[in-house]
Design a protein around this motif. Structure first.
Motif, PDB file in Angstrom:
ATOM      1  N   ALA A  10       0.764  -1.143  -0.031  1.00  0.00           N
ATOM      2  CA  ALA A  10      -0.076  -0.110   0.040  1.00  0.00           C
ATOM      3  C   ALA A  10       0.813   1.277  -0.017  1.00  0.00           C
ATOM      4  O   ALA A  10       0.633   2.380  -0.645  1.00  0.00           O
ATOM      5  CB  ALA A  10      -1.032   0.233   1.093  1.00  0.00           C
ATOM      6  N   THR A  11       1.811   1.135   0.623  1.00  0.00           N
ATOM      7  CA  THR A  11       2.933   2.462   0.609  1.00  0.00           C
ATOM      8  C   THR A  11       3.666   2.743  -0.493  1.00  0.00           C
ATOM      9  O   THR A  11       3.612   3.776  -0.977  1.00  0.00           O
ATOM     10  CB  THR A  11       4.013   2.081   1.673  1.00  0.00           C
ATOM     11  N   VAL A  13       2.139   2.072  -3.392  1.00  0.00           N
ATOM     12  CA  VAL A  13       1.059   2.457  -4.201  1.00  0.00           C
ATOM     13  C   VAL A  13       0.623   3.988  -4.110  1.00  0.00           C
ATOM     14  O   VAL A  13       0.693   4.917  -4.760  1.00  0.00           O
ATOM     15  CB  VAL A  13      -0.403   1.637  -4.307  1.00  0.00           C
ATOM     16  N   LYS A  14       0.722   4.395  -2.561  1.00  0.00           N
ATOM     17  CA  LYS A  14       0.325   5.885  -2.341  1.00  0.00           C
ATOM     18  C   LYS A  14       1.686   6.592  -2.781  1.00  0.00           C
ATOM     19  O   LYS A  14       1.458   7.864  -3.090  1.00  0.00           O
ATOM     20  CB  LYS A  14       0.553   5.682  -0.679  1.00  0.00           C
ATOM     21  N   ASN A  15       2.957   6.141  -2.467  1.00  0.00           N
ATOM     22  CA  ASN A  15       4.006   7.204  -3.114  1.00  0.00           C
ATOM     23  C   ASN A  15       4.319   6.947  -4.622  1.00  0.00           C
ATOM     24  O   ASN A  15       5.512   7.484  -4.942  1.00  0.00           O
ATOM     25  CB  ASN A  15       5.280   6.467  -2.256  1.00  0.00           C
ATOM     26  N   THR A  32      -1.062   5.723 -12.714  1.00  0.00           N
ATOM     27  CA  THR A  32      -1.029   7.053 -11.656  1.00  0.00           C
ATOM     28  C   THR A  32      -1.265   8.236 -12.514  1.00  0.00           C
ATOM     29  O   THR A  32      -0.892   8.346 -13.477  1.00  0.00           O
ATOM     30  CB  THR A  32       0.196   7.224 -10.786  1.00  0.00           C
ATOM     31  N   GLY A  36      -5.086  10.867  -8.563  1.00  0.00           N
ATOM     32  CA  GLY A  36      -5.040   9.485  -8.109  1.00  0.00           C
ATOM     33  C   GLY A  36      -4.618   8.494  -8.899  1.00  0.00           C
ATOM     34  O   GLY A  36      -3.707   8.655  -9.929  1.00  0.00           O
ATOM     35  N   TYR A  57      -8.051   4.524  -7.144  1.00  0.00           N
ATOM     36  CA  TYR A  57      -7.278   4.604  -6.022  1.00  0.00           C
ATOM     37  C   TYR A  57      -7.364   5.960  -5.660  1.00  0.00           C
ATOM     38  O   TYR A  57      -6.983   6.796  -6.402  1.00  0.00           O
ATOM     39  CB  TYR A  57      -5.813   4.265  -6.171  1.00  0.00           C
ATOM     40  N   PRO A  58      -7.477   6.240  -4.469  1.00  0.00           N
ATOM     41  CA  PRO A  58      -7.843   5.686  -3.189  1.00  0.00           C
ATOM     42  C   PRO A  58      -9.182   5.113  -2.831  1.00  0.00           C
ATOM     43  O   PRO A  58      -9.334   4.630  -1.889  1.00  0.00           O
ATOM     44  CB  PRO A  58      -7.171   6.641  -2.244  1.00  0.00           C
ATOM     45  N   SER A  61      -9.411   0.291  -2.471  1.00  0.00           N
ATOM     46  CA  SER A  61      -8.094  -0.168  -2.009  1.00  0.00           C
ATOM     47  C   SER A  61      -7.284  -1.092  -2.673  1.00  0.00           C
ATOM     48  O   SER A  61      -7.941  -1.807  -3.508  1.00  0.00           O
ATOM     49  CB  SER A  61      -8.143  -0.628  -0.610  1.00  0.00           C
TER      50      SER A  61
END
Length: 133
Positions: A10-11, A13-15, A32, A36, A57-58, A61
């Motif tokens: 998840a980290t 994907v977030k970054n 990306t 998002g 995303y987000p 999840s």
């Protein structure tokens, strides 16, 4: 411990940098953007490669996207087109017994010039009054 088809965290994907496409494995990818990302499932049917959108995303999840990928991968493994199946399920739900009375009631209102009422009520509504069916 081996991750198998799940390569991303998840980290990660977030970054992920904007404008990139990152792969999770098993055909699941995340494209990306500034706003998002969009999850999609890439599969092959009858020698043709197809991409199926799963969500953004987000809002969706990574674990939800993996579950959706697994669900639709089962159809692809059987040689069925997951996109066609999703459309079939959508149409079936649209024509189900729970939505048909509401659509008929809305049509009844529109035929009788109650457009504002039909639009306002049917946009938020549960089921129509029993007397109108």
């Amino acid at each position: 411990m081996a991750r198998g088809d799940n390569w991303l965290s998840a980290t990660q994907v977030k970054n992920a940098p904007s404008g990139s496409v990152i792969q999770d494995g098993g055909g699941l990818s995340l494209k990306t953007s500034k706003n998002g990302g969009r999850c999609f499932y890439r599969f092959q049917i009858n020698g043709k490669r197809r991409d199926m959108g799963l969500g953004s995303y987000p809002d969706m999840s990574l674990s939800d996207a993996r579950r959706e990928r697994s669900k639709w991968a089962a159809y692809a493994e059987r040689g069925e087109d997951p996109i066609a199946e999703r459309e079939r399920q959508r149409l079936e739900a649209e024509n189900s017994q729970t939505t048909r009375p509401l659509r008929k009631w809305r049509q009844w209102c529109l035929r009788r010039g109650r457009k504002v009422f039909a639009v306002m009520v049917c946009a938020d509504a549960g089921s129509p009054p029993e007397s109108s069916m």
